[in-house]
Design an enzyme around this catalytic site. Structure first.
Site, PDB file in Angstrom:
ATOM      1  CG  HIS A  68      45.461  37.477  35.596  1.00 12.13           C
ATOM      2  ND1 HIS A  68      45.762  37.807  34.360  1.00 12.13           N
ATOM      3  CD2 HIS A  68      44.595  38.107  36.161  1.00 12.13           C
ATOM      4  CE1 HIS A  68      44.555  38.757  34.074  1.00 12.13           C
ATOM      5  NE2 HIS A  68      43.901  38.893  35.278  1.00 12.13           N
ATOM      6  CG  ASP A  74      50.669  39.172  37.113  1.00 13.22           C
ATOM      7  OD1 ASP A  74      50.089  38.512  38.175  1.00 13.22           O
ATOM      8  OD2 ASP A  74      51.158  38.276  36.425  1.00 13.22           O
ATOM      9  CG  PHE A  75      46.629  43.741  38.269  1.00  8.38           C
ATOM     10  CD1 PHE A  75      47.023  43.116  37.108  1.00  8.38           C
ATOM     11  CD2 PHE A  75      45.615  43.466  38.764  1.00  8.38           C
ATOM     12  CE1 PHE A  75      46.016  42.165  36.454  1.00  8.38           C
ATOM     13  CE2 PHE A  75      44.598  42.414  38.329  1.00  8.38           C
ATOM     14  CZ  PHE A  75      44.844  42.063  37.068  1.00  8.38           C
ATOM     15  CD  GLN A  78      40.263  41.194  41.506  1.00  4.43           C
ATOM     16  OE1 GLN A  78      40.153  41.158  40.302  1.00  4.43           O
ATOM     17  NE2 GLN A  78      39.284  41.332  42.541  1.00  4.43           N
ATOM     18  CG  PHE A  79      45.517  38.497  39.523  1.00  2.00           C
ATOM     19  CD1 PHE A  79      45.928  37.261  39.644  1.00  2.00           C
ATOM     20  CD2 PHE A  79      44.111  38.967  39.469  1.00  2.00           C
ATOM     21  CE1 PHE A  79      44.770  36.207  39.489  1.00  2.00           C
ATOM     22  CE2 PHE A  79      43.134  38.060  39.395  1.00  2.00           C
ATOM     23  CZ  PHE A  79      43.626  36.740  39.510  1.00  2.00           C
ATOM     24  CD  GLU A 109      40.745  46.172  40.824  1.00  3.17           C
ATOM     25  OE1 GLU A 109      41.078  44.946  40.404  1.00  3.17           O
ATOM     26  OE2 GLU A 109      41.731  47.057  40.494  1.00  3.17           O
ATOM     27  CB  ALA A 131      41.628  52.771  38.822  1.00  3.71           C
ATOM     28  CD  GLU A 132      44.293  47.382  38.582  1.00  2.00           C
ATOM     29  OE1 GLU A 132      44.110  48.303  37.882  1.00  2.00           O
ATOM     30  OE2 GLU A 132      43.486  46.576  38.863  1.00  2.00           O
TER      31      GLU A 132
HETATM   32  C1  LIG Z   1      43.818  45.800  35.374  1.00  2.00           C
HETATM   33  C2  LIG Z   1      43.030  44.685  36.123  1.00  2.00           C
HETATM   34  N1  LIG Z   1      42.512  44.837  36.947  1.00  2.00           N
HETATM   35  C3  LIG Z   1      41.834  43.809  37.732  1.00  2.00           C
HETATM   36  C4  LIG Z   1      41.500  42.523  36.892  1.00  2.00           C
HETATM   37  C5  LIG Z   1      40.708  41.558  37.529  1.00  2.00           C
HETATM   38  N2  LIG Z   1      39.567  41.357  36.844  1.00  2.00           N
HETATM   39  C6  LIG Z   1      39.475  40.950  35.681  1.00  2.00           C
HETATM   40  S1  LIG Z   1      37.665  40.764  35.172  1.00  2.00           S
HETATM   41  C7  LIG Z   1      37.274  41.849  36.334  1.00  2.00           C
HETATM   42  C8  LIG Z   1      35.859  42.659  36.344  1.00  2.00           C
HETATM   43  C9  LIG Z   1      35.763  43.362  34.999  1.00  2.00           C
HETATM   44  O1  LIG Z   1      34.538  43.904  35.164  1.00  2.00           O
HETATM   45  P1  LIG Z   1      33.807  44.425  33.630  1.00  2.00           P
HETATM   46  O2  LIG Z   1      34.876  45.359  33.074  1.00  2.00           O
HETATM   47  O3  LIG Z   1      32.549  45.390  34.084  1.00  2.00           O
HETATM   48  O4  LIG Z   1      33.715  43.202  32.788  1.00  2.00           O
HETATM   49  P2  LIG Z   1      32.711  42.102  33.069  1.00  2.00           P
HETATM   50  O5  LIG Z   1      33.338  41.007  33.622  1.00  2.00           O
HETATM   51  O6  LIG Z   1      31.365  42.512  33.889  1.00  2.00           O
HETATM   52  O7  LIG Z   1      32.320  41.630  31.828  1.00  2.00           O
HETATM   53  C10 LIG Z   1      38.367  42.045  37.040  1.00  2.00           C
HETATM   54  C11 LIG Z   1      38.660  43.086  38.122  1.00  2.00           C
HETATM   55  C12 LIG Z   1      42.175  42.565  35.524  1.00  2.00           C
HETATM   56  N3  LIG Z   1      42.134  41.464  34.723  1.00  2.00           N
HETATM   57  N4  LIG Z   1      43.013  43.623  35.009  1.00  2.00           N
END
Ligand SMILES: Cc1ncc(C[n+]2csc(CCOP(=O)(O)OP(=O)(O)O)c2C)c(N)n1
Ligand SMILES: Cc1ncc(C[n+]2csc(CCOP(=O)(O)OP(=O)(O)O)c2C)c(N)n1
Ligand SMILES: [Mg+2]
Ligand SMILES: [Mg+2]
Lengths: 334, 328, 334, 328
Positions: free
Chosen positions: B130, B86-87, B83-84, B29, B59-60
């Protein structure tokens, strides 16, 4: 393919109280957010904040005067928009950011992610975005089993919609005909990635729900009345035992993914257009004034009241003490 | 020698190995145009472009599952990032059962040249989902190599080894180390797996630490030295394979052991290490092996509280004093 | 909604070699299966076998003379149908059941789950059904990256289709336009549950793929020529760089989920109908004979040859030694 | 006393608790009409029907995630089953981070009355992904209670306690124990968490074992007794909470310890138990603590090979003899 939800909404058809309440909620959300950013700039709150400015219509429209305390929501990580619309006391939300015991987590400092207020149906949020999609069908199942007419709404971004959990959740929702409403806050970006770079869709994210036989549509999430209408229909469907609905609400982030994000990966002109022409508050304000229902002065006054309320909330939150170190050993088990 | 940050060291390793082997493919990501949220993958997309470097959907499980599917064709050497760290919990089946076991359970007929990068650790109020350090879980998973660097030098050499290795590697990067500077030569070098590094020599007791806690332990060791206690600080660098030989040699010398890690104490890597030490060197021990880990509760989001989770130098000093105080 | 795949298939339009090969493959699959069940009854093989009898058309049709060695498959856990069609030597498959070193896993005894034959593109199977959906897009990605025209087919049951991994996989497949083909072996049941009890669908499982913009259809999986046609189209699509296809192939288990399953949860009349009127081998045999292309005698002879081949394979497999105890310490790392 | 199988004991517990509390809800793959693939949930669907008892799609992450969503409403007491305990890996985030932490991380405002049933263990050639015993992983997960019964009596009493408990419980059932018969009284009883059971008293050494290995250890202990060695066999019954008091009392008495479990050795529950024992009772130890676990490789599908994974009585006897031979 997902229906583009369109209705003729005339302000005259609405109870003026509702209209003012919708406006006030949006203003409160934005003011909350702006003040939080200020607190961050003052070094009082840490850097993991995802501003919800620009999407207030989506939350106010889908919650205000539609959901009762007993209806459940799982909010998303963008702003505190849904928590505020659902009525979580502002001082408690600020308390979660400031880490004082005023917060809903009594000092754990939920920040944007883990506030909760079960008394108002706010069941929390998963830090792993998209994980709450499965929780939502569970909560809806519990209501259905108990025979109540409670509704569950789960909010999530366009990015979160691509989590694998989406499939398991939609399948349960349709299969068990659950009173659950999916509201996908599609602001086109997941951090730096445009939805077109990460989503294989027929045309819209909502199309993913179509194959399950779940009623779905795409709606302008920045039109607060349209959001109100589309959610109202979904709630009625749920309460009548006719199952889930999937709503893809289009919006856009006014700020970067997190405070500090250079936000240089988007087209500046597009952002400016959203700010100038598709700001949910600005547009609704115009509508309200044009309809003659209220005056600019009145709304300015209302804004001041809200600001007052916010400042008081911050004061309460800031004045509350930080927890003792052993706070972390409290509450693991019931 | 040249000093660079661990972030730069990791980035260099990625550049060099992607240059070296065109079957490498890096994804996750925001790792492409954005350069990764920790900026470790900067410049790679500009240099190699898609499909060698690309952004994935959130989609980890699919990220890791796809990496396995790529690897077993023999045509690709995937370097996915979560990305973290934890995932890893989201892709747990894919990591624990597929990356770790696919080769073995299909009779050893394929290779699994994956390096899965996992940023971990408590940093900046990122909260319970996280901030975790899940590395210990994977010690219980056959087929997985676990790398946990503590310096820019180690990070670079170990990442290069990981990418070239034909078996699965979980590469854990502590977020608070990204900005740490350290000596890194210009010339190429590799660091083998299963070779602990004695970060500081000492006669009085052995501290075994990983990731950020190596630095904290070294800090504590300096202070202890002022007090007349000379701690030997050992960084296993890889938890699997685990260099018990270096550890046991030290234990036999000092007779006293402290294990420090940021993972929560119960079930952490310290448990396995302590169990092995007592099994092999019980009668060399002059005091019980102590372990320091973060408390066995979810990590609070509050910056104010999170400091009480991450083990600090004073805790280490106190524990060492207790260990030293045990009479011979 | 998913297209019901229909084509006029006339035997005259086909190369007789292909037709005979299709028939022979189906017979081989069934004979393999029947003999395996016999070995189980003789106590030589353990109880975790899921017979593939009744669904031979699906595997022969989608593989025989369509896939090359370099094309990849992830087979499913029902029978050894796809492995056999892909050409894995029978002695090696039996070896995996008998636990002798003749097996593809050289004595680990893969059983139905973990045989592999990379030289023939058989990349294995996930014991957690549905997990291989994500692996499949990875393999297809690797081929695309390398610039080959290899195709990946992933087989899975109706039950496996409900795993969360389905969503992540379909999204990647469409997004990256991957040369991957999904073949859902819909035999209506997942262990004891009918698909209608566990799947929330518009009308068909294939509908789930529609929202991604993935071409999809429902096909009679017991019509071997129809399977051949539908897969051929999908392979062409993949090779031309036009991305994934989702095929839902309808079939039915002649036996229970596992050997020993009382199989009392289905409607006996329905099962009898599938056996009498929709048996892929019986029907194709009739077609072949009616078309005048071959005679009953010829086919009986062919069946005998196949049986011979099977018995030889079993002999090789049985005669090979069991592994030494330390086999388990071999091959963890490359 | 009445003798019934563990399967029957578990089934009785489910019947009694579902009768007792109408907020209980039981679900999973094939648990309703079919009665579960291990037949533990037989008769419940017939008695309570849907929605109290129902079959789910094959989607383990959703099963556990939904259980969490039910539990936190305060309206339901979910009793989900995963068909094989190995599939905890698929629902790992849901178990480790949601079941375990949701309550804490949201400020302790909800309860998590979930009992997740997980059949585990090597049995009948089920292979690498249907034979594992993943319980040790969850000792590293705050907020999770881990129950591992070894007899019909314990199984019934512990399952009833689990269902009534307002916190998350992972309930591991060894498949080879389902057919085991044992004394189970007709009257109702509950067994508290965190209370180890001394299955056999002895003076010469302490064997700590869980699940099936309790039975294997008892078998070995009988044989050892013939040889003049009296082993004390302790079954912790719950790995979290862990009754270290009972364990330490025994260790202080015997000075010698063997830990036996079917989980693979490295990173198994024995590591944590050994680490704690040496920390608390180092100077009581007369020999190194030994651990027996299954080999650190994926479990072969072959019935012929799988027997070499599951620890057996002879292995235990050999290990005990080595421990006993260490001179005082
Ligand atoms: C399972 C998971 N993967 C990655 C993240 C890190 N992360 C936090 S917000 C985000 C982007 C989310 O995008 P969206 O769902 O479109 O929401 P927006 O921030 O645009 O409101 C990511 C990748 C996370 N918290 N959880
Ligand atoms: C993730 C996972 N969940 C459950 C199982 C147990 N299981 C094996 S086969 C099966 C039924 C599969 O049904 P389907 O996919 O329709 O295939 P079929 O057996 O009908 O061919 C189940 C539940 C498993 N192996 N993996
Ligand atoms: Mg977004
Ligand atoms: Mg099926």
């Amino acid at each position: 393919m997902a229906e583009i939800y369109q209705r003729d909404v005339n302000l005259e058809d609405y109870d003026p109280d509702l209209l003012i309440e919708l406006y006030k909620t949006m203003v409160k959300i934005r003011s909350f957010d702006e003040n939080l950013i200020r607190l961050m700039q003052e070094g009082k709150v840490s850097g993991f904040y995802h501003s919800g400015i620009g999407s207030e219509g989506l939350s106010a429209g889908s919650i205000t005067k539609l959901l009762r305390d007993e209806d459940y929501i799982y909010y998303n990580h963008r702003g505190c928009n849904q928590k505020i619309a659902k009525g979580v006391p502002l001082s408690k939300i600020y308390g979660d950011f400031l880490g004082t015991i005023e917060g809903t987590t009594k000092g754990l400092g939920a920040g944007i992610v883990h506030s909760a207020d079960p008394s108002r149906g706010v069941l929390g949020q998963a830090g792993t975005i998209g994980s709450q999609l499965s929780l939502a069908v569970g909560s809806a199942f519990a209501s259905q089993m108990k025979g109540t007419d409670q509704v569950t709404i789960v909010y999530f971004g366009d990015g979160a919609a691509s989590r694998e959990t989406m499939h398991g959740s939609l399948n349960w929702a349709k299969l068990y005909n659950l009173p659950v409403i999916y509201i996908c806050e599609n602001n086109e970006y997941a951090i730096s990635c445009h939805v077109s770079e990460t989503h294989g869709v027929k045309a819209h994210i909502a199309d993913w729900s179509e194959g399950y036989g779940i009623p779905n549509c795409v709606v302008d999430g920045n039109d607060v009345l349209l959001m109100h209408e589309v959610t109202k229909e979904a709630i009625e469907r749920a309460k009548k035992g006719r199952g889930p609905t999937f709503i893809e609400a289009q919006t856009f982030r006014h700020r970067g993914h997190f405070e500090g994000d250079p936000y240089d990966y988007i087209d500046k002109a597009v952002l400016q257009d959203w700010k100038d022409n598709r700001d949910p508050i600005k547009n609704f304000k115009k509508q309200l004034i044009n309809s003659g229902l209220t005056t600019e002065d009145h709304l300015i006054n209302l804004g001041k009241q809200v600001e007052e309320e916010i400042l008081q909330a911050i004061e309460i939150a800031e004045n509350a003490p930080m927890p003792e170190r052993n706070r972390i050993y409290e509450g693991l088990f019931a | 020698m040249r000093q660079i940050t661990m972030r730069e060291a990791l980035n260099e390793a990625l550049h060099e190995e992607m240059e070296r082997d065109e079957s490498t493919v890096l994804f996750g990501e925001d790792v492409a145009k954005f350069g990764g949220i920790n900026k470790v993958t900067q410049g790679l997309y500009e240099k190699y472009g898609a499909p060698r470097v690309y952004d994935t959907p959130i989609a980890e499980a699919t990220i890791v599952g796809a990496a396995v599917g790529m690897a077993i064709t023999g045509h690709a050497r995937p370097i996915p990032e979560l990305q973290f760290g934890d995932f890893a919990s989201i892709a747990f089946d894919e990591i624990f059962n597929k990356m770790g076991k696919w080769r073995f359970m299909h009779g050893g007929q394929m290779e699994m040249p994956i390096t899965l990068r996992l940023p971990v650790g408590i940093a900046g109020g990122a909260g319970p989902e996280h901030s975790q350090s899940p590395q210990a879980l994977f010690m219980h998973g056959p087929g997985l190599q676990i790398v946990v660097p503590s310096t820019p030098y180690d990070a670079k050499g170990l990442l290069k080894t990981s990418i070239r290795d034909n078996n699965a590697v979980l590469f854990f990067e502590h977020k608070l180390l990204y900005d740490m500077k350290g000596d890194v030569p210009e010339e190429e070098y590799l660091i083998p797996f299963g070779k602990a590094d004695i970060k500081r020599e000492g006669e009085d007791l052995t501290i075994i630490a990983t990731a950020l806690q190596v630095q904290t332990s070294l800090e504590a060791a300096e202070e202890l030295s002022n007090q007349g206690v000379e701690a030997e600080v050992i960084d296993p660098r890889t938890l699997a394979p685990l260099d018990m030989e270096t550890i046991l040699n030290s234990v036999r010398k000092t007779g006293r052991v402290l294990i420090v890690h940021e993972e929560s104490k119960t079930g952490g890597s310290g448990a396995e290490i302590a169990a092995q030490i007592q099994e092999e060197a019980l009668f060399d021990l002059e005091a019980p092996i102590k372990r320091i880990g973060s408390p066995d509760v979810p990590i609070a989001q509050s910056i104010h509280l999170e400091q009480f989770y991450r083990p600090n130098a004073q805790q280490i000093i106190n524990a060492v004093n207790e260990i030293i105080d045990v009479p011979v």
